[in-house]
Design an enzyme around this catalytic site. Structure first.
Site, PDB file in Angstrom:
ATOM      1  CB  ILE A 211      -7.093   6.217  93.725  1.00 26.27           C
ATOM      2  CG1 ILE A 211      -5.849   6.070  92.837  1.00 26.27           C
ATOM      3  CG2 ILE A 211      -7.131   7.606  94.332  1.00 26.27           C
ATOM      4  CD1 ILE A 211      -5.848   7.036  91.625  1.00 26.27           C
ATOM      5  CB  SER A 212      -3.128   2.560  95.795  1.00 26.01           C
ATOM      6  OG  SER A 212      -4.018   1.485  95.726  1.00 26.01           O
TER       7      SER A 212
END
Ligand code: SAH
Length: 665
Positions: free
Chosen positions: A60-61
């Site tokens: 997840i960024s």
């Protein structure tokens, strides 16, 4: 754990402070619970400034990257948006709070399913996620006002560009290597034309598909990092966090103890990242106090003019004031030494000295060379007392400079424009005559010889400094720092061995210039570098830094004092790394072998901020930042995340008020 609070903080600290300004983005990120998009057990880390692992070996960024990309894509209410590489679904969720409808494509079926479930649970019903190869876009739903590609490809697929509306924006990491990319923004101008902008370097996982990288290429490179690492910054910040030694409160006696490791040095140089920050003065006072009390240091040499500092020195060492001493530090920038922080240190030093024999007392000396007129006067006064014949000769020689003594810059201009021979010989001879008679003069009174010779040296070096100022800037800078170094050496020589000194000057003087743009590009050296060359490991160079707060400064030379807000540090600076460590105040030991992995990472040059007496926040990049190699520039770095301006003392007296020593208050 209060995750809602952490979310608000994340938006303020990680996004707003780094320059994400789009109100829609900030508000949406304040709303969407990132913890709902990370795997079980990682919720408590949801608001760290970093990417996190998710299912299927993906990530997840980092929140900042999500904010940055959505802002760049200019997602607006009413928009149709496509995201390629929906992963956890978090970025799609954020965009769904702004746009009318969001379409997400994800290569891994498991991820697409989990994302859809999370979005449904949160009731975000204007998002649709499907499994597939996103490099082909989503032709049935096109055109899109914005397309976000959350994985890095070798080039931007034309098929995606063709799915943009006129005026539509696409943001995607593009790079020849599968590790590093440039973030590129494409805007569709009309049916056939597209505008491209480069938004800077990033690191994303690869985009794998028909118009991206092939899976084979990935297989051939088993070392390819699987996790998304958006920029090296967060992990360096983590290393800083691990290496940082938190500092106690400034008035806690334990503060100075952390610096005992440098006490064996002959010279400890303490910097500052501005000339108007209270914490830097108080920290230097605390460290200096420790070095004097416990480690035998007797010289405090500061970036102030010799004759001005000499007034304070007489005060702290309980020596009589000279007959016609001007009140010190009355010229611009007055707040640099005329402030409550310095006053408190001076009072402490006076008290400390009171119980000691004269030869053990610690003195306060000036290394700088601006007060030409006071130094000329001091030389003549001295010679009048010890050698009236020599005083007569010196008077005639200095006559050459006298017309310019109050405005030495005009002298520099003159010396240049009229082919005017200048007064070089006169001032050089005055000093050399004095040094020749050193033995004789010292026998009369060593203390006043030190003072007289320091002033004669100042006159000589200031003459050269002002002359150089008009034709070669680096030479004049070098003249000034060489003068500081010579004055420091004269002090060390004059004191009973093993004399030890603490120096207070700006980071630009203290940090080894050869390890910064100053030396590498402009041929400038400084006192820190000269001390290293002379004393080797017996010189400790300690730099200081801050992120934000207030600072006492001026907008121009000779302009009135102002208190200004310090901009949060730039994303590409060392300051940002220190800030991202999340520790408010710390000491970082940068010496070789101490925190080697961190040192290795910090060795890549970055920007560092230098605020002097002038601060122009509106032109910060070019006026105040310059590239450095921090771990080579300094032996240690002292950090105060938030700082405040010094408290200046008044410079004007009320009419009729008595001048009291030393600050004339
Ligand atoms: N925006 C996501 C980050 C995802 S990381 C979030 O906030 O969680 C990038 C994702 O792109 C990975 O999940 C990867 O599986 C996916 N991906 C890579 N190539 C793809 C392609 N051709 N089509 C769709 N998804 C792809």
């Amino acid at each position: 754990m209060d995750l809602a609070h952490e979310r608000t903080q994340m938006v303020d600290r990680q996004l707003a402070r780094r320059g994400v300004r789009d109100g829609h983005v900030l508000e949406a990120m304040r709303e969407v619970p990132r913890e709902a998009f990370v795997p079980e057990g990682l919720q408590e880390f949801a608001y760290l400034d970093t990417a996190l692992p998710i299912e299927a070996g993906q990530t997840i960024s980092q929140p900042y990257i999500v904010g940055l990309m959505i802002e760049a894509a200019h997602v607006r209410p009413g928009d149709q948006v496509l995201e390629i590489g929906a992963g956890s679904g978090y970025a799609a969720a954020v965009m769904s709070r702004i746009a009318e409808r969001v379409y997400g494509v994800e290569r891994h079926e498991l991820l697409a399913r989990l994302a859809a479930e999370r979005l449904e649970r949160l009731g975000y019903d204007n998002v649709e996620v499907r499994t597939g190869d996103g490099t082909k876009g989503w032709p049935e739903a096109a055109p899109f006002d914005a397309i976000l590609v959350a994985a890095g490809g070798p080039a931007i697929p034309q098929i995606l560009k063709d799915q943009l509306t006129i005026g539509g924006r696409l943001v995607m990491p593009v790079g020849e290597s599968q590790r590093e990319q440039q973030l590129v923004k494409v805007t569709r101008v009309d049916a056939t034309r597209f505008k491209e902008e480069d938004l800077g370097g990033v690191m994303f996982v690869p985009l794998i598909g028909e118009h991206g990288w092939t899976d084979d290429a990935r297989a051939r490179r088993p070392t390819e990092p699987r996790s998304f690492e958006p920029a090296p910054a967060p992990s360096i910040a983590g290393l800083i966090r691990a290496a940082a030694e938190p500092l106690p409160a400034l008035d806690d006696p334990a503060f100075g103890v952390l610096f005992d490791r440098f006490a064996d040095a002959r010279v400890v140089l303490l910097g500052e990242a501005s000339h108007g920050t209270s914490e830097f003065y108080r920290a230097r006072a605390a460290i200096t106090r420790r070095l004097i009390e416990q480690h035998g240091f007797t010289i405090v040499a500061v970036e102030a003019d010799w004759p001005d500092a000499a007034s304070l020195d007489r005060y702290v060492r309980h020596r009589p004031a000279p007959a016609h001493a001007e009140p010190p530090f009355r010229r611009f920038p007055t707040w640099m030494w005329r402030n409550t922080e310095v006053e408190a240190f001076i009072e402490w030093l006076r008290g400390w000295n009171l119980q000691r024999p004269a030869e053990d007392r610690a003195g306060f000396y000036g290394l700088d060379l601006y007060n030409l007129s006071a130094s000329i006067r001091a030389v003549l006064d001295y010679l009048d007392r010890v050698d009236p014949d020599a005083a007569e000769v010196a008077r005639q020689r200095y006559a050459c400079l006298m017309p310019w003594a109050k405005d030495p810059q005009a002298y520099g201009r003159m010396a240049l424009t009229r082919g005017y021979g200048g007064c070089e010989e006169a001032v050089v001879k005055t000093l050399s005559d004095m040094l020749e008679k050193q033995l004789e003069y010292v026998a009369q009174d060593p203390e006043s010889f030190l003072d007289g010779a320091a002033n004669a040296r100042l006159v000589k070096n200031a003459e050269a400094y002002y002359r150089a100022m008009y034709y070669r800037a680096p030479e004049s800078w070098n003249q000034r720092d060489t003068h500081m170094f010579e004055t420091l050496c004269a002090l060390l020589d004059a004191k009973r061995p093993p004399a030890k000194a603490v120096v207070w000057a700006h980071n630009s003087h203290i940090g080894d210039a050869s390890k910064t743009e100053m030396g590498a590009v402009r041929d400038e050296l400084n006192i820190g570098q000269l001390c290293r060359e002379r004393f080797g490991r017996d010189a400790a160079l300690i730099g200081f830094g801050t992120d934000t707060g207030t600072v006492a400064c001026a907008s121009d030379w000779d302009a009135p004092i102002e208190i200004k807000l310090v901009n949060p540090s730039r994303p590409d600076s060392y300051e940002r790394l220190a800030h991202d460590s999340g520790i408010d105040r710390f000491l970082l030991d940068l010496r070789e072998g101490v925190h080697q992995p961190l040192r290795d990472r910090l060795i890549e040059p970055r920007l560092e901020r230098f605020i002097g007496v002038i601060y122009r926040p509106e032109a910060e990049r070019w006026s105040h930042y310059s590239a450095c190699i921090l771990p080579q520039q300094f032996d240690a770095y002292v950090w105060f995340d938030k700082t405040s301006a010094v408290t200046p003392l008044p410079t004007r007296l009320h009419k009729g008020a008595e001048e009291t020593y030393p600050f004339g208050l």
